[in-house]
Write an enzyme that holds these catalytic residues in place. Structure first.
Site, mmCIF file in Angstrom:
data_model
loop_
_atom_site.group_PDB
_atom_site.id
_atom_site.type_symbol
_atom_site.label_atom_id
_atom_site.label_comp_id
_atom_site.label_asym_id
_atom_site.label_seq_id
_atom_site.Cartn_x
_atom_site.Cartn_y
_atom_site.Cartn_z
ATOM 1 N N ASP A 1 -2.919 -9.854 50.629
ATOM 2 C CA ASP A 1 -4.175 -9.808 50.057
ATOM 3 C C ASP A 1 -5.387 -10.137 51.109
ATOM 4 O OD1 ASP A 1 -5.834 -9.759 47.500
ATOM 5 O OD2 ASP A 1 -6.380 -11.664 48.178
ATOM 6 N N GLU B 1 -4.069 -5.375 52.888
ATOM 7 C CA GLU B 1 -5.101 -4.817 52.012
ATOM 8 C C GLU B 1 -6.568 -4.863 52.996
ATOM 9 O OE1 GLU B 1 -7.731 -5.464 47.875
ATOM 10 O OE2 GLU B 1 -6.747 -7.269 49.252
#
Length: 597
Positions: free
Chosen positions: A311, A340
């Protein structure tokens, strides 16, 4: 406040390349305690590190190649002794295969997927209780629900599962999403347990499905014990204070690559907090860096993972990110990690992929990156009128930027995810456009990721609230009439979408052209985007017709990939075509033709 002794990690393994580990001990006034490792062949307690916080000690332990599995015993000067397990590794653990372009990844918000165990909907000691009528509340989905759904996912054609974080999120509200972690080593009891998560991995593998863990390195939940008792004064950025938003991140990710960026702007991006409930971790702190590296290796080994999704990748310290990814890839050379980096600019995204030669000399060890550029281009292409600068040309231009990436096969492609409106919603509930979008994602280069429920047209119209984007999967909860698992009460459009996607997914699993073939695409013409996937064994041709009328597509321009008078089978309609000078394309349609050599 007094603390009972805790030791993290709880165990390690013999035969790991990472053979020097650091045990974090936490207990009231433990800093004055002296520790001794009782004699154990091949294992040595080399030294201990203490910080200004008297409640922590960090023990550094070296495990040689000669060490055998067993139990280490540590004695302490205050007689608060403890044991630590050394385990055998699973056979060939280091050689595990990570997810790749051979796979399709299915993204699940576990709380919104299937409620497999109602007994854990509300758990004593957890701050937030179940509240299924509130879009931002916990709805009761759990790991057992995912286990129950494995036969459905196998039948659909899925080969990898990515679950949004299932670790403890003991936050007072909005804890369902999982990204405010309050314990990095334990599954949230409302999701299940560590052993159940491991069971999911084992049972998924039995169905031919790997497990990808969603990890958060940049921040954690404000209810974590570290906020009440920081291991060191520099453990949390900006001295552990949000200051009413003054220390919030700027989200200006371009500062990392910008040769003109000020140090102030770089720090504001990297060190700034997302929100007050998600304090920002300082990965420049060596003990924290070691903690996060060990935590990732522990979960890979413990749960037999096939991949990691990271993330908010670029928000962490970039030197740490290289160390973290390198440690994992050194331990598991065939593993995969996708980061990400939410940008539609491939120049910024490609900076992070392994083997990219960057102007500033930065060397990354991250194998895979998410393709937000293609996601944005695909939605625009299907919603815009065709012209020289709009429509399919957006997709063509996005893929033309692949020269920036060192490994285009190892890029994750997607039409939507848990942080954005669903593809069916963005395409204004147009079934034909949604079919074209998913056909493209399942046949272009890279690793396709599907958001749960896309196969049955889940929709968040008219809301863009995350609670509506992460809606309950039909059939996963008692109050629903429609059931995607059985097909009961689904609309004709939902059935049609499911049938098409399942056909593509199963074809993709066995297609050498789609899993590792070269991509050759052609400049869009008259509302049609076409391309070929080419391998030694097979050619796959894809035509995406955005026109509202039938098109007789000239094929002369495809001579370099298409021999004349070739017979091809349409995998969606099962029709056979003799490819001569023209091909009839139905209105608003996707055509996928396979030619086996």
């Amino acid at each position: 406040m007094s603390y009972a002794l805790s030791v993290e990690p709880a165990n390690w393994w013999v035969g790991m390349k990472k053979n020097t580990i650091t045990l974090m001990l936490h207990e009231q006034n433990i800093a004055n305690t002296q520790f001794k490792l009782l004699p154990y062949q091949g294992v040595e307690l080399t030294n201990a590190t203490r910080t200004e916080n008297p409640n922590y000690v960090f023990l550094h332990v070296t495990i040689s190649d000669t060490a055998q599995a067993g139990t280490l015993k540590f004695n302490s000067s205050d007689n608060n002794n403890f044991s630590f397990s050394l385990l055998e590794r699973t056979k060939n653990s280091a050689e595990r295969e990570g997810f790749s372009s051979k796979d399709t990844v299915y993204l699940i918000n576990p709380d919104r997927f299937v409620n497999g165990d109602k007994q854990n909907d509300t758990v004593s000691g957890m701050l937030e209780k179940v509240n299924p009528t509130f879009k931002g509340g916990r709805h009761g989905g759990d790991i057992q629900g995912v286990i129950n759904a494995l036969p459905y996912l196998k039948d659909l054609g899925i080969t990898q599962l990515w679950l949004t974080p299932v670790l403890e999120n003991n936050m007072p509200d909005y804890s369902y999403h999982g990204y405010a972690i309050t314990d990095f080593y334990n599954v949230d009891p409302r999701m299940g347990s560590n052993s159940l998560y491991k069971s999911l991995s084992i049972k998924a593998k039995d169905q031919g499905i790997g497990l990808v863990m969603d990890m958060v390195l940049n921040h954690f939940g404000a209810e974590h014990k570290w906020m009440k008792d920081k291991p060191s004064k520099d453990w949390i950025n900006f001295n552990g204070e949000f200051k009413n938003g003054k220390n919030a991140t700027s989200h200006a990710r371009q500062t990392i690559q910008d040769p003109h960026a000020s140090e102030y702007d770089k720090r504001q991006f990297n060190d700034g907090w997302f929100v007050a409930s998600m304090p920002d971790l300082n990965q420049r702190q060596p003990l924290l860096s070691e903690y996060l590296i060990q935590n990732a290796l522990w979960w890979i080994e413990y749960a037999d993972l096939s991949g990691i999704r990271v993330d908010t990748y670029s928000y962490s310290d970039k030197a740490f990110l290289t160390a973290w990814t390198k440690a994992i890839m050194d331990e598991y050379p065939h593993f995969n990690i996708v980061g990400e980096e939410w940008t539609s600019n491939p120049a910024i995204a490609s900076y992070w992929q392994r083997k990219k030669v960057n102007q500033d000399g930065y060397t990354s060890s991250l194998p895979s990156i998410m393709d937000f550029s293609l996601q944005e281009a695909l939605i625009q292409a299907l919603n815009e009128e065709e012209s020289w600068s709009t429509g399919w040309v957006k997709v063509y231009q996005s893929l033309a930027n692949d020269f920036l990436y060192p490994d285009t096969d190892n890029i994750m492609v997607f039409a939507d995810n848990h942080d954005m409106s669903r593809v069916y919603t963005e395409l204004k509930q147009d079934l034909a456009k949604t079919k074209m979008a998913m056909t493209m994602l399942l046949t272009t280069r890279g690793i396709p990721q599907i958001y749960y429920g896309t196969e049955v047209l889940l929709d968040n119209t008219p809301s863009k609230d995350h609670g509506d984007i992460r809606i309950d999967f039909p059939g996963g909860f008692e109050h629903q009439q429609a059931n995607a698992f059985t097909g009961e009460d689904l609309t004709a459009d939902q059935h049609s979408m499911h049938t098409m996607m399942s056909a593509l997914l199963h074809f993709r699993k066995t297609s050498p052209a789609l899993t590792n073939g070269k991509l050759t695409h052609f400049s869009p013409k008259n509302g049609v985007y076409s391309y070929a996937r080419l391998s030694d064994e097979q050619t796959v041709l894809v035509f995406l017709n955005k026109n509202a009328q039938t098109i007789n597509q000239e094929l002369d321009y495809m001579k370099e990939v298409l021999p004349h008078n070739t017979k091809a089978k349409d995998i969606l309609s099962n029709e056979t075509h003799m490819l001569k000078s023209k091909l009839t394309l139905k209105p608003m349609s996707a055509t996928v033709l396979v030619i086996n050599k």
